[in-house]
Design a protein around this motif. Sequence first.
Motif, PDB file in Angstrom:
ATOM      1  N   ALA A  52       1.045  -0.966   0.523  1.00 17.53           N
ATOM      2  CA  ALA A  52       0.233  -0.225  -0.190  1.00 17.53           C
ATOM      3  C   ALA A  52       0.900   0.990  -0.401  1.00 17.53           C
ATOM      4  N   GLY A  53       1.826   1.256   0.521  1.00 19.44           N
ATOM      5  CA  GLY A  53       2.460   2.613   0.829  1.00 19.44           C
ATOM      6  C   GLY A  53       3.268   2.555  -0.127  1.00 19.44           C
TER       7      GLY A  53
ATOM      8  N   GLN B 116      12.113   3.564   5.951  1.00 18.36           N
ATOM      9  CA  GLN B 116      11.980   3.874   5.347  1.00 18.36           C
ATOM     10  C   GLN B 116      10.992   4.386   4.686  1.00 18.36           C
ATOM     11  N   LEU B 117       9.809   2.908   4.638  1.00 22.14           N
ATOM     12  CA  LEU B 117       8.544   3.850   4.031  1.00 22.14           C
ATOM     13  C   LEU B 117       8.390   4.713   4.846  1.00 22.14           C
ATOM     14  N   ALA B 118       7.925   4.612   6.651  1.00 22.11           N
ATOM     15  CA  ALA B 118       7.593   5.825   6.727  1.00 22.11           C
ATOM     16  C   ALA B 118       8.181   7.046   7.188  1.00 22.11           C
ATOM     17  N   THR B 119       9.390   6.676   6.713  1.00 23.75           N
ATOM     18  CA  THR B 119      10.191   8.471   6.669  1.00 23.75           C
ATOM     19  C   THR B 119       9.936   8.633   5.382  1.00 23.75           C
ATOM     20  N   GLY B 120       9.780   8.156   4.554  1.00 25.14           N
ATOM     21  CA  GLY B 120       9.485   8.494   3.427  1.00 25.14           C
ATOM     22  C   GLY B 120       8.407   9.043   2.735  1.00 25.14           C
ATOM     23  N   SER B 121       6.956   8.672   3.713  1.00 28.10           N
ATOM     24  CA  SER B 121       6.292   8.853   3.785  1.00 28.10           C
ATOM     25  C   SER B 121       5.794  10.436   4.688  1.00 28.10           C
TER      26      SER B 121
ATOM     27  N   ILE C   1      10.968   5.622   0.139  1.00 27.17           N
ATOM     28  CA  ILE C   1       9.896   4.217  -0.058  1.00 27.17           C
ATOM     29  C   ILE C   1      10.519   3.164  -1.165  1.00 27.17           C
ATOM     30  N   GLY C   2      10.585   3.381  -2.301  1.00 32.36           N
ATOM     31  CA  GLY C   2      11.466   2.282  -2.560  1.00 32.36           C
ATOM     32  C   GLY C   2      12.304   1.345  -2.429  1.00 32.36           C
ATOM     33  N   LEU C   3      13.149   1.521  -1.831  1.00 26.72           N
ATOM     34  CA  LEU C   3      14.087   1.227  -0.381  1.00 26.72           C
ATOM     35  C   LEU C   3      13.804   0.442   0.506  1.00 26.72           C
ATOM     36  N   GLY C   4      12.213   0.882   0.681  1.00 27.64           N
ATOM     37  CA  GLY C   4      11.772   0.465   2.272  1.00 27.64           C
ATOM     38  C   GLY C   4      10.810  -0.847   1.518  1.00 27.64           C
ATOM     39  N   MET C   5      10.518  -0.218  -0.005  1.00 27.12           N
ATOM     40  CA  MET C   5       9.404  -1.380  -0.438  1.00 27.12           C
ATOM     41  C   MET C   5      10.351  -3.059  -0.978  1.00 27.12           C
ATOM     42  N   GLY C   6      11.725  -2.473  -1.474  1.00 26.43           N
ATOM     43  CA  GLY C   6      12.599  -4.003  -1.660  1.00 26.43           C
ATOM     44  C   GLY C   6      13.326  -4.370  -0.216  1.00 26.43           C
ATOM     45  N   PHE C   7      13.023  -3.315   0.641  1.00 27.60           N
ATOM     46  CA  PHE C   7      14.035  -4.716   1.926  1.00 27.60           C
ATOM     47  C   PHE C   7      12.710  -5.309   2.199  1.00 27.60           C
ATOM     48  N   THR C   8      11.665  -5.006   2.579  1.00 27.11           N
ATOM     49  CA  THR C   8      10.364  -5.410   3.906  1.00 27.11           C
ATOM     50  C   THR C   8       9.675  -6.650   2.698  1.00 27.11           C
ATOM     51  N   ALA C   9       9.673  -6.486   1.094  1.00 25.42           N
ATOM     52  CA  ALA C   9       9.260  -6.843   0.046  1.00 25.42           C
ATOM     53  C   ALA C   9      10.630  -8.483   0.194  1.00 25.42           C
ATOM     54  N   THR C  10      11.099  -8.213  -0.159  1.00 26.28           N
ATOM     55  CA  THR C  10      12.508  -9.073  -0.106  1.00 26.28           C
ATOM     56  C   THR C  10      12.428 -10.740   1.249  1.00 26.28           C
ATOM     57  N   ALA C  11      12.221  -9.684   1.869  1.00 22.86           N
ATOM     58  CA  ALA C  11      12.625  -9.650   3.445  1.00 22.86           C
ATOM     59  C   ALA C  11      11.503 -10.971   3.543  1.00 22.86           C
TER      60      ALA C  11
ATOM     61  N   GLY D  89       2.163   7.249   6.749  1.00 24.11           N
ATOM     62  CA  GLY D  89       3.333   6.967   7.293  1.00 24.11           C
ATOM     63  C   GLY D  89       2.777   6.978   8.353  1.00 24.11           C
ATOM     64  N   ALA D  90       1.688   7.155   9.191  1.00 24.71           N
ATOM     65  CA  ALA D  90       1.124   6.420  10.301  1.00 24.71           C
ATOM     66  C   ALA D  90       1.117   5.032  10.510  1.00 24.71           C
ATOM     67  N   SER D  91       1.005   4.579   8.978  1.00 27.54           N
ATOM     68  CA  SER D  91       0.518   3.167   9.040  1.00 27.54           C
ATOM     69  C   SER D  91       1.744   2.434   9.006  1.00 27.54           C
ATOM     70  N   MET D  92       2.850   2.552   8.166  1.00 28.86           N
ATOM     71  CA  MET D  92       3.660   2.525   8.405  1.00 28.86           C
ATOM     72  C   MET D  92       4.849   2.420   9.727  1.00 28.86           C
ATOM     73  N   LEU D  93       4.396   3.057  10.480  1.00 32.05           N
ATOM     74  CA  LEU D  93       4.546   2.574  11.390  1.00 32.05           C
ATOM     75  C   LEU D  93       4.469   1.528  12.220  1.00 32.05           C
ATOM     76  N   VAL D  94       2.773   1.767  12.727  1.00 33.10           N
ATOM     77  CA  VAL D  94       2.096   0.307  13.226  1.00 33.10           C
ATOM     78  C   VAL D  94       3.009  -0.669  12.364  1.00 33.10           C
ATOM     79  N   GLY D  95       2.966  -0.736  11.168  1.00 32.46           N
ATOM     80  CA  GLY D  95       3.818  -2.111  10.594  1.00 32.46           C
ATOM     81  C   GLY D  95       5.264  -2.491  11.297  1.00 32.46           C
TER      82      GLY D  95
END
Length: 456
Positions: free
Chosen positions: A281-282, A340-345, A367-377, A434-440
């Motif tokens: 979503a982010g 990274q997703l939260a900070t970028g948002s 935001i792109g870096l954060g997606m790459g990290f989270t999606a792969t892990a 951004g708040a949603s990413m912090l919840v995650g």
Amino acid sequence: MKEITSESITITAKKNNIGMLAVIMSLFLAAVDSTIVSTVLPTISHQLGHPDLWPWVMSAFLLPVALVAPLAGAFGDRFGVSATLKVFLLIFLGSSVLAGISKTMPMLILARALQGIGAGGIIVLSYSLLAALFDTERRGKMQGMLSGVWGLSAIIGPLLGSVLGASFGWRAIFWINIPIGLIALLLLLITPKVNNGMGKARFDMFAQGGLIVSACCLLLLSAMPKSGYGLISMLIMGLILGLLSLIIRVRYYPEASPIPLAFFQKPTLFPIIVLVLLSSAGLYASVTLLPLALSQHPTNVPTGLLVMLAALGWVVGAAICGTKLTVLGYRRLAAGGMIQLATGSLLMAVAITNQMSWLMAVSLLLIGLGMGFTATATLVLAQNAAPPERLGTWTATIQFLRNMGAALGVNILATIQLHLSYLHAFPTCFVILGASMLVGLMFTILLPRNYSVKSS
């Protein structure tokens, strides 16, 4: 005997590399077709008429991509990943021909829906095939590379669509699929067969149908239809009936569940659901909302260049995570991605408010870096925890959650944006994101700390 064994190992390694190339080509076709059409939509609408239907040229592709994922995974486990991937690739190629010869907008929309079915199967089974071809030590790097294919397709898609459309007409964007797809199909014939009908799980159309109906109704509801309470009531009823049929069927036949029940039963796997939904979503909400915001507040930086930074960030993030996953473990890299997703948002909200182009660029890169990290892990964790005979189903579940998160994130935030005041609509949406990413981020605590082949 030793020389023969060594030679056979070399041959197998070469065939695995051929399989990797086939997977990359197939996945690129499926991924690029989600973006390549966007740049030629005005031309298509002008030539085929029915301008009110042009949004469905995109939606008719994206919705089946999300919904076919569990079905493709079940077919892969039951009939073999290699054989099933070839079938979905043939569906994609056949529908590309249909799109290329379309004379009316409804015919093109039907072709795009069939393309979405083929692409959805290709996406799921590409990840499954690569996971089966390589051992756990190389799996993280291989899956990170596939995530990079997604990022590259996001960059190349709109550019390729513009060039082909201007040079040869919009139909060329569908005809180009044929030679590339046939080469991928030929390479798949050389690729070693894996997971050839190993699955013993019960295949249940009632459970699959319940999931598809409930997912369709949920996606349509998230867009807040304007046709009155009658349609909304029907969608709510469809959602309830779909969920009830799914729950009842799985209660009596747990092995028939389209989504592995272990995702809900194991404490180390349940957070994956939250992280995949939120990270998708982010990313997708960001690259969708920003062009809308810039259309109201133009900058001197091209929108396409800004969106490209998110794609590049995804490529780099996936590559870094795939390389470092065995050393740093799941929790650290997933947490780093969500930060990274939260900070970028949150930075994007500031950038839009103050019309700071350079900060928008930094935000999208994060935001792109954060997606790459989270999606792969999260993907590698799920695959390493999966039983070998259910690898396709577990991979399909991650892809299904990713597509659902993307669609829901875009629909929900777009609806919020339309109901907010003109000046604060887009900054507020990014603050919510951004708040949603912090919840995650809090859910990453529940992930295993270290990389392991089997998580429980």
